[in-house]
Design a protein around this motif. Structure first.
Motif, PDB file in Angstrom:
ATOM      1  N   PRO A  16      -9.025  63.973 -12.912  1.00 24.23           N
ATOM      2  CA  PRO A  16      -8.496  62.585 -12.627  1.00 24.23           C
ATOM      3  C   PRO A  16      -8.664  62.186 -11.087  1.00 24.23           C
ATOM      4  O   PRO A  16      -8.239  63.191 -10.160  1.00 24.23           O
ATOM      5  N   GLY A  17      -9.281  61.324 -10.860  1.00 22.12           N
ATOM      6  CA  GLY A  17      -9.481  61.094  -9.556  1.00 22.12           C
ATOM      7  C   GLY A  17     -10.694  59.740  -9.256  1.00 22.12           C
ATOM      8  O   GLY A  17     -11.187  59.424 -10.124  1.00 22.12           O
TER       9      GLY A  17
ATOM     10  N   GLY B   2     -13.176  48.389 -11.505  1.00 25.28           N
ATOM     11  CA  GLY B   2     -12.242  48.844 -10.516  1.00 25.28           C
ATOM     12  C   GLY B   2     -11.736  50.364 -10.526  1.00 25.28           C
ATOM     13  O   GLY B   2     -11.227  50.851  -9.956  1.00 25.28           O
ATOM     14  N   ALA B   3     -12.139  50.967 -11.815  1.00 27.51           N
ATOM     15  CA  ALA B   3     -11.707  52.244 -11.996  1.00 27.51           C
ATOM     16  C   ALA B   3     -13.053  52.869 -12.504  1.00 27.51           C
ATOM     17  O   ALA B   3     -13.789  52.584 -13.335  1.00 27.51           O
ATOM     18  N   ALA B   4     -13.027  54.334 -11.819  1.00 28.78           N
ATOM     19  CA  ALA B   4     -14.028  55.190 -12.217  1.00 28.78           C
ATOM     20  C   ALA B   4     -13.524  56.606 -11.796  1.00 28.78           C
ATOM     21  O   ALA B   4     -12.876  56.764 -10.956  1.00 28.78           O
ATOM     22  N   VAL B   5     -13.951  57.492 -12.802  1.00 31.94           N
ATOM     23  CA  VAL B   5     -13.704  58.921 -12.264  1.00 31.94           C
ATOM     24  C   VAL B   5     -14.744  59.294 -11.388  1.00 31.94           C
ATOM     25  O   VAL B   5     -16.019  59.388 -11.694  1.00 31.94           O
ATOM     26  N   GLY B   6     -14.207  59.698 -10.110  1.00 29.98           N
ATOM     27  CA  GLY B   6     -15.191  60.087  -9.020  1.00 29.98           C
ATOM     28  C   GLY B   6     -15.320  61.590  -8.961  1.00 29.98           C
ATOM     29  O   GLY B   6     -14.723  62.422  -9.520  1.00 29.98           O
ATOM     30  N   GLU B   7     -16.136  62.093  -7.854  1.00 31.96           N
ATOM     31  CA  GLU B   7     -15.984  63.450  -7.668  1.00 31.96           C
ATOM     32  C   GLU B   7     -14.686  63.619  -6.935  1.00 31.96           C
ATOM     33  O   GLU B   7     -14.236  62.971  -6.392  1.00 31.96           O
ATOM     34  N   SER B   8     -14.412  65.125  -7.121  1.00 33.25           N
ATOM     35  CA  SER B   8     -13.181  65.686  -6.323  1.00 33.25           C
ATOM     36  C   SER B   8     -13.446  66.806  -5.735  1.00 33.25           C
ATOM     37  O   SER B   8     -14.291  67.680  -6.220  1.00 33.25           O
TER      38      SER B   8
ATOM     39  N   GLU C 226      -4.910  54.260 -13.189  1.00 31.08           N
ATOM     40  CA  GLU C 226      -5.935  53.321 -13.672  1.00 31.08           C
ATOM     41  C   GLU C 226      -6.528  54.064 -15.018  1.00 31.08           C
ATOM     42  O   GLU C 226      -6.774  53.704 -15.876  1.00 31.08           O
ATOM     43  N   GLU C 227      -6.675  55.631 -14.766  1.00 31.20           N
ATOM     44  CA  GLU C 227      -7.374  56.128 -15.511  1.00 31.20           C
ATOM     45  C   GLU C 227      -6.430  56.780 -16.736  1.00 31.20           C
ATOM     46  O   GLU C 227      -6.859  56.608 -18.050  1.00 31.20           O
ATOM     47  N   LEU C 228      -5.075  57.117 -16.520  1.00 33.04           N
ATOM     48  CA  LEU C 228      -4.412  57.642 -17.367  1.00 33.04           C
ATOM     49  C   LEU C 228      -3.182  56.787 -17.614  1.00 33.04           C
ATOM     50  O   LEU C 228      -2.389  57.152 -18.581  1.00 33.04           O
ATOM     51  N   GLY C 229      -2.908  55.784 -16.806  1.00 36.69           N
ATOM     52  CA  GLY C 229      -1.618  55.043 -17.115  1.00 36.69           C
ATOM     53  C   GLY C 229      -0.423  55.713 -16.877  1.00 36.69           C
ATOM     54  O   GLY C 229       0.739  55.292 -17.114  1.00 36.69           O
ATOM     55  N   LEU C 230      -0.501  56.446 -15.810  1.00 41.49           N
ATOM     56  CA  LEU C 230       0.708  57.487 -15.493  1.00 41.49           C
ATOM     57  C   LEU C 230       0.864  57.217 -13.954  1.00 41.49           C
ATOM     58  O   LEU C 230       0.058  56.901 -13.118  1.00 41.49           O
TER      59      LEU C 230
ATOM     60  N   GLU D 155       6.397  64.903 -22.789  1.00 39.09           N
ATOM     61  CA  GLU D 155       6.807  63.374 -23.350  1.00 39.09           C
ATOM     62  C   GLU D 155       5.778  62.357 -22.528  1.00 39.09           C
ATOM     63  O   GLU D 155       5.223  61.673 -23.014  1.00 39.09           O
ATOM     64  N   ALA D 156       5.395  62.722 -21.141  1.00 38.51           N
ATOM     65  CA  ALA D 156       4.747  62.001 -20.395  1.00 38.51           C
ATOM     66  C   ALA D 156       3.216  62.205 -20.837  1.00 38.51           C
ATOM     67  O   ALA D 156       2.513  61.052 -20.860  1.00 38.51           O
TER      68      ALA D 156
END
Length: 371
Positions: free
Chosen positions: A222-223, A365-371, A242-246, A282-283
């Motif tokens: 995620p990132g 506005g949301a994307a999984v980028g390189e990490s 944005e990606e996980l709602g967390l 739970e999360a």
């Protein structure tokens, strides 16, 4: 727009594509196999001997998208592409690159019963030879293995009892109804070096969370790309939300800073990995995936990650896990701690693998980028 006709050999892709030229005004036949033929003629025999199929060539997958985008500047469109595409990671790479170029993709699966496929393959072999028959029949098991996934993603048309004209008419009806549209986040290619922040999240067994992007091959952390004026740690927090709602309860701790050198067509840049801490059951049960970006998530061990992550990301993960164990962040260059040794200690991907493509930001506005 590109109408991608997928399916096994013998499903009727090419014959239907030729009929579509009469039914879709302004359409052009786009055969990605011609790109493979050209690469076979240009690449050294030593390189060709390393792959079983021209689809295994990164240059073929890159050129398929780039050529389609270029063609659409010359013709009215749509492009009709009759091409078997069974491997998920190749689909992600090609369709993701088309989305990045703002090329709309309609994915249609032409399906036929296996007995009919075999009969059509035999008929084709009468003119193309026995080697063609062996090749086509050898791919039927791969098609069978991919059929469930393809049927869920693409709009399927059973061609078992249809003429090529009837098949084309069904395709036209499907396109007019909006069927087969691929909802993939549009991540424009970077034009300069980027900074990307990834966040590692762990379960109670210390397995790490990975996500499966829809627009590029391999799994990911995620990132995403750090925006102008944004602190990298805050970017990681934003991307996770944005990606996980967390919502992370605390600032993540830095594990790795990795300078990725530019390798055309990639521009490279800084890749940071942070420790987001443990995520309770739970999360984890509340995680939400944006369908245009991510199709799945899972917690994995380091060994399991080796079968999911591309080599560059896997090496970065391994360094991050060691830094987490030792409680000391690492600075890397091309995946290797600075001063850790000579070039002989560089990971294999540094010398042999294709460079990783660093996506930009999507319009949402949301994307999984390189990490």
């Amino acid at each position: 727009m590109i109408v991608w006709l997928n399916g096994a050999f013998g499903a009727g892709k090419t014959t239907a594509a030729n009929e579509l030229l009469d039914l879709l005004p302004g359409s052009t036949l786009y055969d990605p196999e011609l790109i493979g033929t050209g690469l076979r003629a240009m690449l050294p025999k030593e390189r060709l001997g390393q792959v079983d199929d021209f689809q295994d060539l990164p240059s073929w997958r890159r050129l398929v998208a780039e050529t389609a985008a270029a063609l659409l500047t010359e013709v009215e469109g749509p492009l009709i592409a009759p091409m078997t595409l069974l491997r998920q990671e190749y689909r992600d790479e090609i369709f993701g690159a088309l989305a990045a170029r703002r090329v709309e993709v309609r994915h249609l699966l032409l399906h036929a019963d296996e007995t009919i496929l075999r009969a059509r393959i035999d008929q084709r072999a009468a003119t193309e030879g026995k080697s063609s028959r062996r090749w086509c029949l050898g791919h039927l098991p791969h098609y069978g293995a991919a059929l469930g996934r393809l049927s869920a993603e693409a709009h399927a048309i059973d061609t078992s009892r249809l003429t090529p004209r009837q098949t084309a008419e069904r395709i036209v009806d499907a396109i007019r109804d909006g069927a087969g549209a691929m909802d993939i986040v549009q991540t424009p290619e970077p034009t300069a070096e980027t900074v990307a922040a990834g966040v590692l999240l762990f379960d109670e067994h210390d397995r790490v969370l990975l996500v499966d992007p829809t627009y590029k091959p391999g799994w990911e952390f995620p990132g995403g790309v750090v925006e102008a004026g944004e602190a990298p740690a805050r970017a990681g927090i934003r991307e996770v939300a944005e990606e996980l709602g967390l919502r992370l309860e605390r600032e993540p701790r830095l594990l790795v800073t990795d300078w990725e050198p530019p390798r055309p067509p990639g521009y490279g840049g800084l890749r940071l990995l942070f420790d987001g801490g443990h995520l309770g059951a739970e999360a984890a049960g509340t995680l939400l995936l944006p369908g245009a970006e991510l199709r799945d998530w899972r917690f994995v061990t380091e060994d399991e990650a080796a079968s999911l992550l591309p080599p560059v990301r896997l090496e970065r993960l391994r360094r991050a896990l060691r830094a987490r164990e030792e409680g000391c962040p690492l600075y890397l260059e091309a995946g290797v701690p600075v001063g850790a040794g000579s070039r002989a200690r560089e990971p294999e991907w540094e010398r042999e693998a294709e460079p990783e493509r660093v996506p930009g930001r999507g319009r949402d506005g949301a994307a999984v980028g390189e990490s």
